[in-house]
Design a protein around this motif. Structure first.
Motif, PDB file in Angstrom:
ATOM      1  N   GLU A 272      -8.220  -3.302   1.728  1.00 12.19           N
ATOM      2  CA  GLU A 272      -9.258  -4.271   2.100  1.00 12.19           C
ATOM      3  C   GLU A 272      -8.628  -5.590   2.572  1.00 12.19           C
ATOM      4  O   GLU A 272      -9.135  -6.246   3.488  1.00 12.19           O
TER       5      GLU A 272
ATOM      6  N   CYS B 151       0.835  -1.208   0.000  1.00 11.62           N
ATOM      7  CA  CYS B 151       0.000   0.000   0.000  1.00 11.62           C
ATOM      8  C   CYS B 151       0.863   1.248   0.000  1.00 11.62           C
ATOM      9  O   CYS B 151       0.594   2.220  -0.735  1.00 11.62           O
TER      10      CYS B 151
ATOM     11  N   ARG C 224      -6.971   0.530  -2.777  1.00 12.94           N
ATOM     12  CA  ARG C 224      -8.163   0.168  -2.010  1.00 12.94           C
ATOM     13  C   ARG C 224      -8.239  -1.349  -1.813  1.00 12.94           C
ATOM     14  O   ARG C 224      -8.571  -1.845  -0.720  1.00 12.94           O
TER      15      ARG C 224
END
Length: 518
Positions: A338, A319, A334
């Motif tokens: 998650e 990320c 995203r």
């Protein structure tokens, strides 16, 4: 007929010779003849005959009765008196020496034969009885319980050494004393005097009152002086005496009548000390067990949470890489976030599951499709399988029957077995890396078999590998298989391990199933 060695004590030499000839015809041996009491005592000590034929009236100052008494006291040789007369006074004196018979002169050979045989038989019986009494006294003296024998009037006949020590009375002092005076027992709590067992045994229908616990007071603890009323327990800061267990039985004669009683009592002091020490040791062990369980639980949490935490770290790094780009790909970022959330939730589920496992209850029971769960678990470790170059083979029938249990715990079970198989096949010596998982149903159970071609399991380690904190890996915690077995047992099944038929290892767990679902 019993042949015996006999001493003749007769001051009439003609009569003595006649007796000698009669005894020889009967098969007996005459070891000596004497005309005086003093000489008879000497010959009895030298020859130790089986029987003495003793004339009551002898030459010299000592008559036959006195000579018989001395021979009996020193040598315990049976005596048969010979006499031409027997008035009451003579019979009374002679009876005190406990003779084995009388022969009134003149007597015939058959009469002599009968009296001698009866005397020898009686002496042999008495010898057996004395030996039996010695054995019995030695047995009572050697046991660790106190023993007191009482006569039919409740008076002390015998005490062993343990009873002497516990009561403070010697056997000589206690002989003939009422049991209630020698053995003073009171209620352990109230200190109220208890009725002695020699009295209770007479009222008991089966002549054996039930056992009881009491406190035995030492000699002198009961007031017997001018300052204390008789029978009153002397009071003090602490209760005197020792706590004992009493047992008593009646002594019954051939007619079924009570002729005495035997009291056996044990000092419970040491037994209670041992019981207290055992109780303390059990409490200490329980405390150690709780500490050990806490340590195992902490190790289990560290072991099981490590996998989702590593996934979180990896995804977080990915990320950050996406966000550091000049034009971040928010859609891909995203997806990674998650994954982080999903892994964090899985870590929480693992902690919750292990906590429930420690309490031996399923955390969230429900119907689980085990084949689908295995497929999902393999998807979670797809990257590890690819990195280790492991070929996967599955035989997973879909649909019912299903297992009723906690999904997180069952997935953790499968994950542990798969990860163990992967680690076993990463060794450089392993050339073929193949993992096979198969399920099959029958007899109301489902079997899951996990086979690998890794380094295998030694026969000596088959049972040990399931113990908590036992590991064959240099950096292992030794908790994975222990947790896996606990999960299976919590769900009513069992987990086994064995070396593979051609190398590697085989793990198999069996769980009860249900034909339906939610």
């Amino acid at each position: 007929m019993i042949a015996a060695r006999i001493l003749i004590v007769e001051d009439d030499r003609i009569v003595a010779r006649d007796i000698q000839h009669q005894l020889a015809r009967m098969g007996h041996v005459v070891v000596g003849m004497s005309a005086s009491g003093e000489d008879a005592i000497r010959l009895a000590g030298c020859h130790r005959p089986d029987l003495v034929l003793m004339d009551i009236r002898l030459e010299g100052e000592m008559d036959g009765i006195e000579a018989a008494r001395r021979i009996r006291d020193v040598h315990r040789i049976p005596i048969v008196f010979l006499t031409a007369y027997a008035n009451d006074e003579v019979v009374q004196r002679a009876s005190l020496t406990e003779p084995f018979g009388y022969l009134l002169k003149p007597f015939e050979e058959p009469q002599m034969r009968t009296v001698i045989q009866m005397a020898l038989y009686k002496h042999a019986s008495d010898a057996k009885l004395r030996m039996s009494e010695r054995r019995y006294a030695a047995t009572l003296a050697s046991i660790r319980d106190g023993v007191i024998l009482c006569d039919g009037q409740g008076r002390v006949d015998f005490m062993n050494r343990v009873a002497e020590t516990m009561t403070g009375w010697t056997a000589a002092d206690a002989a003939g004393q009422p049991l209630a005076s020698v053995f003073v027992a009171v209620d352990e709590e109230t200190q109220e005097p208890l009725e002695d067992f020699s009295t209770l045994v007479l009222r008991s229908p089966d002549f054996a009152p039930p056992e009881r616990l009491s406190r035995l007071l030492p000699r002198g603890a009961v007031g017997d002086d001018s300052t204390t009323k008789p029978g009153v327990v002397a009071t003090g800061a602490a209760a005197p005496g020792i706590v004992i267990e009493e047992r008593c039985s009646a002594i019954i004669d051939d007619r079924g009548e009570v002729v005495g009683s035997i009291l056996v009592f044990s000092d419970l002091t040491q037994r209670r000390q041992i019981a207290e020490a055992l109780r303390k040791a059990q409490a200490d062990l329980a405390h150690i067990g709780r500490l050990t369980m806490m340590g195992e639980l902490a190790a289990a949490v560290a072991h099981e949470v490590n996998q989702p935490l590593m996934a979180i770290v990896t995804n977080a790094g990915t990320c950050l890489q996406h966000l550091s780009q000049p034009q971040p790909d928010l859609a891909r970022t995203r997806i990674v976030v998650e994954r982080i959330v999903r892994d964090a939730q899985r870590a929480g589920d693992v902690v919750r599951s292990i906590h429930a496992l420690a309490r031996r209850t399923p955390a969230d029971p429900g119907w689980v499709d085990l084949s689908a769960l295995i497929a999902d678990t393999l998807a979670l470790v797809r990257a590890e399988l690819r990195r280790a170059r492991v070929q996967v083979e599955t035989d997973l029938p879909q649909g019912p029957p299903w297992v009723h249990g906690d999904r997180v715990q069952l997935q953790q079970l499968v994950l542990n077995l798969v990860m163990n198989a992967i680690e076993a096949m990463t060794a450089p010596a392993v050339t073929e890396r193949r993992l096979r998982i198969a399920t099959n149903c029958g007899d109301g159970r489902i079997r899951v078999r996990v086979e690998d071609t890794g380094v295998g399991i030694a026969e000596t380690d088959v049972d040990a590998i399931f113990r908590a904190l036992y590991t064959t890996k240099p950096d292992g915690l030794g908790m994975g298989l222990s947790i896996s077995r606990s999960i299976v047992e919590l769900h009513g099944g069992w987990l086994t391990a064995a070396p593979g038929p051609s190398g590697g290892s085989v793990f198999e767990f069996v769980l009860p199933v249900s034909p339906g679902g939610e």
